[in-house]
Write an enzyme that holds these catalytic residues in place. Structure first.
Site, PDB file in Angstrom:
ATOM      1  N   PRO A  12       0.792  -1.259   0.026  1.00  0.00           N
ATOM      2  CA  PRO A  12       0.034  -0.078  -0.080  1.00  0.00           C
ATOM      3  C   PRO A  12       0.975   1.427   0.158  1.00  0.00           C
ATOM      4  O   PRO A  12       0.274   2.343  -0.354  1.00  0.00           O
ATOM      5  CB  PRO A  12      -0.849  -0.163   1.221  1.00  0.00           C
ATOM      6  CG  PRO A  12       0.035  -1.119   2.226  1.00  0.00           C
ATOM      7  CD  PRO A  12       0.885  -1.991   1.061  1.00  0.00           C
ATOM      8  N   ASP A  35       2.509   0.693 -11.877  1.00  0.00           N
ATOM      9  CA  ASP A  35       1.438   1.756 -11.654  1.00  0.00           C
ATOM     10  C   ASP A  35       1.452   3.164 -10.909  1.00  0.00           C
ATOM     11  O   ASP A  35       2.711   2.877 -10.342  1.00  0.00           O
ATOM     12  CB  ASP A  35       0.499   0.968 -10.678  1.00  0.00           C
ATOM     13  CG  ASP A  35      -0.955   0.239 -11.406  1.00  0.00           C
ATOM     14  OD1 ASP A  35      -0.727   0.382 -12.554  1.00  0.00           O
ATOM     15  OD2 ASP A  35      -1.666  -0.343 -10.437  1.00  0.00           O
ATOM     16  N   LYS A  55      -2.249   4.626 -13.193  1.00  0.00           N
ATOM     17  CA  LYS A  55      -3.608   4.983 -13.241  1.00  0.00           C
ATOM     18  C   LYS A  55      -3.921   5.571 -11.937  1.00  0.00           C
ATOM     19  O   LYS A  55      -3.597   4.863 -11.154  1.00  0.00           O
ATOM     20  CB  LYS A  55      -4.583   3.632 -13.531  1.00  0.00           C
ATOM     21  CG  LYS A  55      -4.334   2.642 -14.683  1.00  0.00           C
ATOM     22  CD  LYS A  55      -5.029   1.645 -14.432  1.00  0.00           C
ATOM     23  CE  LYS A  55      -4.996   0.619 -15.454  1.00  0.00           C
ATOM     24  NZ  LYS A  55      -3.863   0.189 -16.001  1.00  0.00           N
ATOM     25  N   GLY A  86      -0.026  -1.382  -7.370  1.00  0.00           N
ATOM     26  CA  GLY A  86      -0.206  -0.817  -5.851  1.00  0.00           C
ATOM     27  C   GLY A  86      -0.886  -2.132  -5.126  1.00  0.00           C
ATOM     28  O   GLY A  86      -2.002  -2.736  -5.454  1.00  0.00           O
ATOM     29  N   GLY A  87      -0.672  -2.467  -3.864  1.00  0.00           N
ATOM     30  CA  GLY A  87      -1.588  -3.105  -2.928  1.00  0.00           C
ATOM     31  C   GLY A  87      -1.303  -4.704  -3.505  1.00  0.00           C
ATOM     32  O   GLY A  87      -0.040  -5.061  -3.534  1.00  0.00           O
ATOM     33  N   ASP A  88      -2.369  -5.426  -3.382  1.00  0.00           N
ATOM     34  CA  ASP A  88      -2.446  -6.863  -4.200  1.00  0.00           C
ATOM     35  C   ASP A  88      -3.094  -6.728  -5.608  1.00  0.00           C
ATOM     36  O   ASP A  88      -3.603  -5.727  -5.869  1.00  0.00           O
ATOM     37  CB  ASP A  88      -3.495  -7.605  -3.395  1.00  0.00           C
ATOM     38  CG  ASP A  88      -3.441  -9.015  -3.733  1.00  0.00           C
ATOM     39  OD1 ASP A  88      -2.532  -9.788  -3.022  1.00  0.00           O
ATOM     40  OD2 ASP A  88      -3.975  -9.399  -4.578  1.00  0.00           O
ATOM     41  N   THR A 116      -2.668  -5.741   0.678  1.00  0.00           N
ATOM     42  CA  THR A 116      -3.876  -4.757   0.083  1.00  0.00           C
ATOM     43  C   THR A 116      -4.181  -3.522   1.147  1.00  0.00           C
ATOM     44  O   THR A 116      -4.236  -3.605   2.148  1.00  0.00           O
ATOM     45  CB  THR A 116      -5.146  -5.604  -0.183  1.00  0.00           C
ATOM     46  OG1 THR A 116      -6.010  -4.913  -0.999  1.00  0.00           O
ATOM     47  CG2 THR A 116      -5.710  -6.261   0.824  1.00  0.00           C
ATOM     48  N   MET A 170     -12.705   3.360  -1.901  1.00  0.00           N
ATOM     49  CA  MET A 170     -13.486   4.565  -3.032  1.00  0.00           C
ATOM     50  C   MET A 170     -13.043   5.855  -2.392  1.00  0.00           C
ATOM     51  O   MET A 170     -12.819   6.069  -1.220  1.00  0.00           O
ATOM     52  CB  MET A 170     -14.967   4.410  -2.998  1.00  0.00           C
ATOM     53  CG  MET A 170     -15.658   3.258  -3.735  1.00  0.00           C
ATOM     54  SD  MET A 170     -17.146   2.720  -3.166  1.00  0.00           S
ATOM     55  CE  MET A 170     -18.131   3.824  -4.123  1.00  0.00           C
ATOM     56  N   GLY A 199      -2.650   5.660   3.454  1.00  0.00           N
ATOM     57  CA  GLY A 199      -2.258   4.787   4.548  1.00  0.00           C
ATOM     58  C   GLY A 199      -0.740   4.196   4.376  1.00  0.00           C
ATOM     59  O   GLY A 199      -0.456   3.536   3.216  1.00  0.00           O
TER      60      GLY A 199
HETATM   61  N1  SAH Z   1      -4.692  -3.318  -5.552  1.00  0.00           N
HETATM   62  C1  SAH Z   1      -4.827  -2.118  -4.710  1.00  0.00           C
HETATM   63  C2  SAH Z   1      -6.110  -1.423  -4.853  1.00  0.00           C
HETATM   64  C3  SAH Z   1      -6.163  -0.660  -6.133  1.00  0.00           C
HETATM   65  S1  SAH Z   1      -7.677   0.224  -6.297  1.00  0.00           S
HETATM   66  C4  SAH Z   1      -4.880  -2.758  -3.144  1.00  0.00           C
HETATM   67  O1  SAH Z   1      -4.792  -4.187  -3.119  1.00  0.00           O
HETATM   68  O2  SAH Z   1      -4.618  -2.186  -2.280  1.00  0.00           O
HETATM   69  C5  SAH Z   1      -6.807   1.891  -5.770  1.00  0.00           C
HETATM   70  C6  SAH Z   1      -7.571   2.302  -4.502  1.00  0.00           C
HETATM   71  O3  SAH Z   1      -7.043   1.554  -3.398  1.00  0.00           O
HETATM   72  C7  SAH Z   1      -7.385   3.770  -4.177  1.00  0.00           C
HETATM   73  O4  SAH Z   1      -8.631   4.288  -4.484  1.00  0.00           O
HETATM   74  C8  SAH Z   1      -7.883   3.677  -2.612  1.00  0.00           C
HETATM   75  O5  SAH Z   1      -9.005   3.518  -2.187  1.00  0.00           O
HETATM   76  C9  SAH Z   1      -7.094   2.217  -2.331  1.00  0.00           C
HETATM   77  N2  SAH Z   1      -5.503   2.514  -1.713  1.00  0.00           N
HETATM   78  C10 SAH Z   1      -4.572   2.326  -2.641  1.00  0.00           C
HETATM   79  N3  SAH Z   1      -3.347   2.657  -1.642  1.00  0.00           N
HETATM   80  C11 SAH Z   1      -3.748   3.314  -0.669  1.00  0.00           C
HETATM   81  C12 SAH Z   1      -3.281   3.868   0.079  1.00  0.00           C
HETATM   82  N4  SAH Z   1      -2.023   3.794   0.627  1.00  0.00           N
HETATM   83  N5  SAH Z   1      -4.021   4.209   1.451  1.00  0.00           N
HETATM   84  C13 SAH Z   1      -5.291   4.207   1.444  1.00  0.00           C
HETATM   85  N6  SAH Z   1      -5.881   3.868   0.172  1.00  0.00           N
HETATM   86  C14 SAH Z   1      -5.211   3.265  -0.733  1.00  0.00           C
END
Ligand code: SAH
Length: 483
Positions: A12, A35, A55, A86-88, A116, A170, A199
């Protein structure tokens, strides 16, 4: 033969949450399709070609079809491709669609999960998404912020009735709608809710309120994307379990690092781990000079005056036995550490990394012939002092530091930072040459020589490290931030 594609989650935001597997693959990749929500610093120093297919809500983006096409094209050219998200990659990341494209194209792929945001950002805010007695289940929810746009149609009745925590991926723009729909469908307005902005990053912000009031509270705080919203009793635990501020004494602060790119990452990493948002502004670069290392048997003392000097010396001396003759003095702990990495233990290491301290530490050592391994532009204090004691001294200039131009963005980022760190006098000179004014931020100097260079340009260092190493500099900065 086709190359392999790795669909990799980067976590994240905190670079420390990247998995070991992700790091390995990034180091090996030929191409990285990244990304924009990829943690800072993660893409630095890779051998791979990095393509930004970022994106981000509302901004310019490479269309998904183009990303798919690039994945297939690079893999078909036999390259190892990392698709970094980002994230998963399989949580709202369209990673599943990309995997389908690859499968159809007959391209081998692997998936590397990541932390995530819904779990990671919540955890960094002190919110466990499940909790015994409070939340036996958790749902991850996304949807289009614009109700006019086609896309996932959410079943608000089902969500309101869901027996557990709801985590919304969102933007804050959608918050009023999320809250209104949930309460209309029967979720109590008094239920705790929290928004976590950016976060796990150094400037993470958290707003805790109730479902009925969260939209106003977030608007008042001016929260922006990326953020997640947590709805459920666990959200209130953020008040009890918030831990980031204590663990991260530099959170909320921006720190600029002016070191050469190759060395900046360790310092930047330490600062990030302490919660700082790091701006890398490499105003200097190290340029190796061609040298012929003389026969060291003729010397009774070898002085090494910087970690770069140590690294260059070890590079040039291919046979370690050549260093067996003379006593070896390192100017300070950082240089001693760099020598140790090459298997050389210095005989003399003053605690303070300045020439005067080294001369003092060598006081009782008889020196007839000394060699000083250093930067071309180093001061002459050390050779002069040894000569004054009757030694014959040769200087071996192994490298020089050259100014590296900063682009406009880097220059203004430096001037807007809360702190700017300088690990050498040349970094000061070059940052100024690159056009930074250094008038706004607090200036942190690694030691007296660097401080003197600041003063020469009419700038007073606000902080000077008492131990003249990058670690000492970080300690001094943390102490200053705690004032
Ligand atoms: N694949 C990602 C999500 C992608 S969608 C995952 O697993 O985390 C993108 C959304 O993820 C953003 O609009 C936001 O809601 C959330 N997001 C991604 N990084 C974030 C962060 N550091 N803090 C808070 N929300 C985050």
């Amino acid at each position: 033969m086709s190359g392999r594609v790795y669909l990799v989650g980067a976590g994240p935001g905190d670079p420390g949450l990247l998995t070991v597997r992700a790091r390995e693959l990034l180091a090996q990749a030929d191409v990285v399709l990244a990304d924009r929500l990829v943690p800072p610093g993660v893409l630095d120093g890779l051998r791979a070609e990095v393509v930004d297919v970022g994106k981000i809500g509302g901004g310019e983006q490479v269309p998904q079809e183009e990303t798919n096409r690039l994945l297939v094209e690079h893999a078909r050219a036999g390259r190892t491709v990392v698709r970094l998200k980002g994230g998963d990659p399989f949580v709202f990341g369209r990673g599943g669609e990309e995997a389908q494209v690859l499968r159809r194209a007959g391209i081998p792929f692997e998936v590397v999960p990541g932390v995530t945001a819904g779990v990671g950002a919540a955890a960094y805010a002190g919110i466990p998404v499940t909790h015994r007695g409070l939340a036996p289940a958790v749902a991850f929810v996304t949807g289009h912020e614009d109700p006019g746009k086609p896309g996932a149609q959410l079943d608000w009745d089902a969500l309101a009735a869901f027996p557990g925590t709801l985590v919304f991926y969102m933007g804050v723009r959608a918050l009023p709608r999320i809250a209104a729909r949930l309460t209309a469908a029967g979720r109590p307005g008094s239920e705790p809710a929290a928004v976590v902005e950016r976060g796990t990053l150094g400037d993470q912000r958290v707003v805790v309120s109730t479902l009925g009031r969260i939209a106003d509270a977030a608007a008042k705080a001016g929260l922006r994307p990326p953020s997640i919203t947590v709805v459920g009793p666990v959200a209130a635990l953020a008040r009890e379990l918030a831990w980031l501020g204590e663990a991260r004494p530099l959170s909320g602060l921006t720190v600029a690092v002016t070191r050469a790119r190759a060395q900046a990452s360790a310092l930047a990493g330490r600062l990030r781990a302490l919660g700082a948002t790091v701006v890398e502004a490499p105003a200097i670069a190290i340029e190796p000079l061609p040298v012929e290392v003389p026969d060291l048997r003729g010397y009774d003392l070898l002085c090494v005056t910087s970690p770069n000097g140590a690294a260059r010396l070890l590079e040039e001396v291919r046979d370690a036995r050549a260093l067996a003759g003379p006593a070896i003095a390192a100017i300070g702990p950082g240089t001693a550490r760099a020598l140790r990495e090459g298997g050389i233990v210095a005989d003399v290491v003053p605690e303070r990394a300045v020439a005067e301290a080294l001369v003092d530490a060598l006081r009782d050592m008889p020196v007839t012939r000394a060699l000083i391994a250093r930067a071309a532009e180093a001061r002459d204090g050390l050779p002069d002092a040894l000569r004054a004691r009757g030694a014959s001294v040769d200087v071996l200039a192994l490298y020089r530091t050259v100014a590296a131009p900063l682009d406009d963005a880097a220059r203004s980022a430096v001037d807007r930072a809360d702190y700017v760190t300088f690990t050498s006098a040349s970094a000061v000179r070059n940052a100024l040459e690159a056009g930074a004014t250094l008038r706004g931020p607090r200036l942190v100097s690694i030691g007296p020589v660097t401080s003197a260079m600041l003063r020469e340009h009419g700038l007073e260092p606000h902080v000077e490290a008492s131990e003249h190493t990058p670690d000492g500099l970080v300690d001094a900065l943390v102490a200053d931030a705690a004032r």
